[in-house]
Write a protein that holds these residues in place. Structure first.
Motif, PDB file in Angstrom:
ATOM      1  N   GLU A   8     -36.699   7.305  43.747  1.00 53.43           N
ATOM      2  CA  GLU A   8     -36.968   8.182  44.885  1.00 53.43           C
ATOM      3  C   GLU A   8     -35.687   8.908  45.272  1.00 53.43           C
ATOM      4  O   GLU A   8     -34.624   8.298  45.418  1.00 53.43           O
ATOM      5  N   TRP A   9     -35.807  10.238  45.448  1.00 47.99           N
ATOM      6  CA  TRP A   9     -34.658  11.090  45.727  1.00 47.99           C
ATOM      7  C   TRP A   9     -34.898  11.887  47.006  1.00 47.99           C
ATOM      8  O   TRP A   9     -36.009  12.302  47.284  1.00 47.99           O
ATOM      9  N   GLN A  10     -33.814  12.124  47.745  1.00 48.70           N
ATOM     10  CA  GLN A  10     -33.881  12.880  49.000  1.00 48.70           C
ATOM     11  C   GLN A  10     -33.138  14.200  48.848  1.00 48.70           C
ATOM     12  O   GLN A  10     -32.017  14.235  48.335  1.00 48.70           O
ATOM     13  N   ASP A  58     -37.818  24.070  36.013  1.00 45.27           N
ATOM     14  CA  ASP A  58     -38.145  23.836  34.607  1.00 45.27           C
ATOM     15  C   ASP A  58     -37.092  23.002  33.896  1.00 45.27           C
ATOM     16  O   ASP A  58     -37.208  22.738  32.701  1.00 45.27           O
ATOM     17  N   THR A  59     -36.058  22.576  34.629  1.00 45.68           N
ATOM     18  CA  THR A  59     -34.984  21.794  34.021  1.00 45.68           C
ATOM     19  C   THR A  59     -34.558  20.687  34.968  1.00 45.68           C
ATOM     20  O   THR A  59     -34.465  20.898  36.180  1.00 45.68           O
ATOM     21  N   ALA A  60     -34.311  19.510  34.399  1.00 47.47           N
ATOM     22  CA  ALA A  60     -33.812  18.376  35.176  1.00 47.47           C
ATOM     23  C   ALA A  60     -32.485  17.927  34.597  1.00 47.47           C
ATOM     24  O   ALA A  60     -32.300  17.890  33.370  1.00 47.47           O
ATOM     25  N   ALA A  61     -31.550  17.578  35.460  1.00 51.52           N
ATOM     26  CA  ALA A  61     -30.243  17.095  35.024  1.00 51.52           C
ATOM     27  C   ALA A  61     -29.713  16.127  36.067  1.00 51.52           C
ATOM     28  O   ALA A  61     -30.086  16.194  37.248  1.00 51.52           O
ATOM     29  N   VAL A  62     -28.851  15.220  35.624  1.00 48.96           N
ATOM     30  CA  VAL A  62     -28.172  14.307  36.538  1.00 48.96           C
ATOM     31  C   VAL A  62     -26.711  14.703  36.576  1.00 48.96           C
ATOM     32  O   VAL A  62     -26.047  14.810  35.537  1.00 48.96           O
ATOM     33  N   ASP A  63     -26.212  14.958  37.790  1.00 50.59           N
ATOM     34  CA  ASP A  63     -24.836  15.383  38.004  1.00 50.59           C
ATOM     35  C   ASP A  63     -24.170  14.345  38.894  1.00 50.59           C
ATOM     36  O   ASP A  63     -24.309  14.374  40.121  1.00 50.59           O
ATOM     37  N   GLY A  64     -23.468  13.399  38.265  1.00 49.53           N
ATOM     38  CA  GLY A  64     -22.899  12.303  39.030  1.00 49.53           C
ATOM     39  C   GLY A  64     -24.009  11.457  39.634  1.00 49.53           C
ATOM     40  O   GLY A  64     -24.869  10.942  38.927  1.00 49.53           O
ATOM     41  N   ALA A  65     -24.007  11.350  40.971  1.00 49.06           N
ATOM     42  CA  ALA A  65     -25.051  10.576  41.649  1.00 49.06           C
ATOM     43  C   ALA A  65     -26.216  11.444  42.085  1.00 49.06           C
ATOM     44  O   ALA A  65     -27.129  10.968  42.753  1.00 49.06           O
ATOM     45  N   GLU A  66     -26.196  12.733  41.712  1.00 50.74           N
ATOM     46  CA  GLU A  66     -27.229  13.663  42.161  1.00 50.74           C
ATOM     47  C   GLU A  66     -28.209  14.005  41.043  1.00 50.74           C
ATOM     48  O   GLU A  66     -27.831  14.077  39.863  1.00 50.74           O
TER      49      GLU A  66
END
Length: 251
Positions: free
Chosen positions: A30-32, A111-119
């Motif tokens: 779950e993300w805020q 259309d794109t998902a990425a993880v940037d550090g903790a985000e």
């Protein structure tokens, strides 16, 4: 005035999503929403409300400042597509509703998902949404918590409430609750996962017709041996016939 919150069901989830696609980012959990832009402008984030998204194996869901939403999704590597969105339909303040519309429109455009550090970063043409992990909220104890009623549930339909009815279940077995127009003191007991309030002395103020249904449902659910479910600061009481009450712990 009671606003019906009609649970819009997604009848078929043609797409099957997975939280972590092979060679792709892990979007599970779950993300805020922390920040977002669409068309070069910052997405509005009204104070006192939040937007979230949660990816499970079969769907994306969350809160869009006012209402809950849910949708199928596909994740293939870093390519993400969100399908048709269903949502509850509770009316909130105009600025909150505007923020909700902007958020859901932006989410549908990614259309794109990425993880940037903790985000977690979801992006698309002219759209970027940045999320952080939702802080863990420990479950509030059933006893000795002041619970404030947020909604009435009847099967798949829920409605907002009038006023701020409360419930307090004392650790020593005493109970106090209010509806929209009356207050009651009594006792309570817990049998497994079912709680029953035994009403005692109550005020006898007459309710106006618009509040009568709320008054009757609060009393009926609390005295019927409702199933207890606590998730963080939310308490849900549900009777076998599908009626229920949703409370939040007062901070």
């Amino acid at each position: 005035m009671r606003h019906l919150l009609l649970l819009a069901a997604v009848l078929a989830l043609a797409a099957c999503g997975t939280g972590a696609a092979e060679d792709g980012p892990d979007v599970s959990g779950e993300w805020q929403l922390r920040a977002g832009t669409a068309g070069g402008a910052a997405l509005p984030q009204p104070p006192g409300s939040t937007a979230t998204v949660e990816f499970t194996e079969d769907r994306a869901s969350g809160v869009a400042f006012c209402n809950r939403f849910f949708a199928p999704y596909e994740l293939d590597g870093s390519s993400l597509s969100v399908g048709d969105v269903g949502s509850t339909m509770m009316a909130c303040e105009p600025d909150v509703m505007a923020a909700e519309s902007a958020y859901l429109t932006a989410l549908a455009a990614v259309d794109t998902a990425a993880v940037d550090g903790a985000e977690l970063v979801l992006s698309g043409e002219g759209v970027e949404l940045r999320f952080g992990p939702v802080p863990t909220v420990p479950d509030s104890p059933l006893a000795d918590t002041r619970w404030v009623l947020e909604s009435l549930v009847d099967g798949e339909t829920a409605s907002s409430v009038q006023g701020e009815p409360t419930l307090h279940l004392g650790a020593e077995g005493t109970a106090e609750f209010t509806t929209s127009c009356n207050g009651t003191a009594g006792n309570w007991r817990l049998d497994g996962d079912r709680v029953t309030v035994e009403a005692g002395v109550s005020t006898l103020v007459g309710c106006d017709p618009s509040a009568q249904i709320q008054d009757e449902q609060v009393v009926a659910v609390l005295t019927a041996g409702a199933t207890v479910a606590i998730d963080g600061d939310r308490l849900t009481l549900t009777t076998p016939d599908g009626r229920g009450l949703v409370y939040r712990a007062e901070g």
